[in-house]
Design an enzyme around this catalytic site. Structure first.
Site, PDB file in Angstrom:
ATOM      1  N   GLU A 131      46.518 -12.617 -23.146  1.00 44.75           N
ATOM      2  CA  GLU A 131      45.060 -12.678 -22.497  1.00 44.75           C
ATOM      3  C   GLU A 131      45.283 -14.715 -21.381  1.00 44.75           C
ATOM      4  O   GLU A 131      45.426 -14.979 -22.831  1.00 44.75           O
ATOM      5  CB  GLU A 131      44.176 -12.437 -23.459  1.00 44.75           C
ATOM      6  CG  GLU A 131      43.188 -13.378 -23.234  1.00 44.75           C
ATOM      7  CD  GLU A 131      41.424 -13.031 -23.255  1.00 44.75           C
ATOM      8  OE1 GLU A 131      40.340 -13.500 -22.316  1.00 44.75           O
ATOM      9  OE2 GLU A 131      41.371 -12.154 -24.557  1.00 44.75           O
ATOM     10  N   GLU A 229      33.185  -9.091 -21.997  1.00 47.99           N
ATOM     11  CA  GLU A 229      33.489  -9.615 -23.286  1.00 47.99           C
ATOM     12  C   GLU A 229      31.733 -10.223 -22.822  1.00 47.99           C
ATOM     13  O   GLU A 229      32.719 -11.536 -22.668  1.00 47.99           O
ATOM     14  CB  GLU A 229      34.496 -10.285 -23.199  1.00 47.99           C
ATOM     15  CG  GLU A 229      34.653 -10.622 -24.758  1.00 47.99           C
ATOM     16  CD  GLU A 229      36.066 -11.405 -25.253  1.00 47.99           C
ATOM     17  OE1 GLU A 229      36.744 -11.100 -25.667  1.00 47.99           O
ATOM     18  OE2 GLU A 229      36.646 -11.752 -23.854  1.00 47.99           O
TER      19      GLU A 229
END
Length: 231
Positions: A131, A229
């Site tokens: 990420e 998210e």
């Protein structure tokens, strides 16, 4: 069950969730998700106890074994990817002045550890998605271009990137160019959405250019997961 009723196709869970299940329960989870016509994604990273970029060799060894177990548990539960800050400790801070040489030294520790982990990912058919987060959460790489270079250093087909519009909004000169660059590299493995303040997309008076973002994903023929998210 709730995720299915919400009309969502992907359930994203933390690594610790599948790690702490018994093998029987991981297989039951896999079957249940498949019965709903859904997919499972694992997202979450490392910490100071299992940091594969740590200066402490023992901690790196623990991190390598931990990462292999996450990959194995993810595959057993039916997930074909593990994304997150899984290349170093989330929210790690440099212990000394982080000039280019120091940054490269720590990066090399992570890359060397990942070269030991990636054969497991390849054997299991699990994508290891790094990420790309903002400078306040990690420092080894913060842009898509830096993340691509990190993947190339590892030299595995399973080394992929998760890019997230929240982080891109902070770090990238142009989010659409970052999406195009990631797609062109062949390393585009996962995508996170959230408003600039990490709220649910489309709520409040968010400033994300959603139409342009999704038009760009369509332009580059993105076909992987899009997960939310939001806080």
């Amino acid at each position: 069950d709730l995720t299915h009723k919400a009309g969502i196709d992907v359930l994203e869970a933390l690594p610790g969730y599948v790690l702490n299940l018994s093998k029987e329960d991981r297989l039951r989870l896999k079957k249940t998700i498949a019965d709903y016509g859904m997919c499972l994604s694992i997202n979450g990273g490392l910490n100071e106890t299992n940091d594969i970029s740590s200066d402490d060799e023992e901690i790196r060894k623990i991190g390598i074994e931990h990462s292999k177990r996450v990959l194995e548990s993810a595959a057993e539960a039916g997930s074909d990817r593990w994304s997150g800050v899984n290349f170093s400790a989330w929210r790690r801070r440099p212990e000394r002045i982080c000039d280019p040489a120091e940054k490269q030294r720590i990066t090399d520790l992570s890359v060397n550890a990942l070269r030991q982990i990636m054969p497991t990912a390849e054997d299991l058919g699990v994508s290891y998605c790094f990420e790309v987060v903002n400078r306040y959460e990690q420092f080894l790489f913060n842009t898509a271009a830096e993340g691509i270079a990190f993947c190339e250093a590892i030299d595995s087909p399973n080394a992929k990137l998760l890019i997230d519009v929240y982080h891109m909004n902070i770090e990238e000169d142009n989010m659409m160019d970052a999406i195009r660059l990631t797609a062109k590299s062949g390393r585009f493995g996962h995508f996170h959405v959230g408003e600039t303040n990490r709220r649910i997309p489309g709520t409040g008076r968010g400033q994300m250019p959603w139409q342009e973002i999704f038009a760009t994903l369509k332009e580059v023929s993105y076909r992987e997961y899009i997960t939310m998210e939001s806080f």
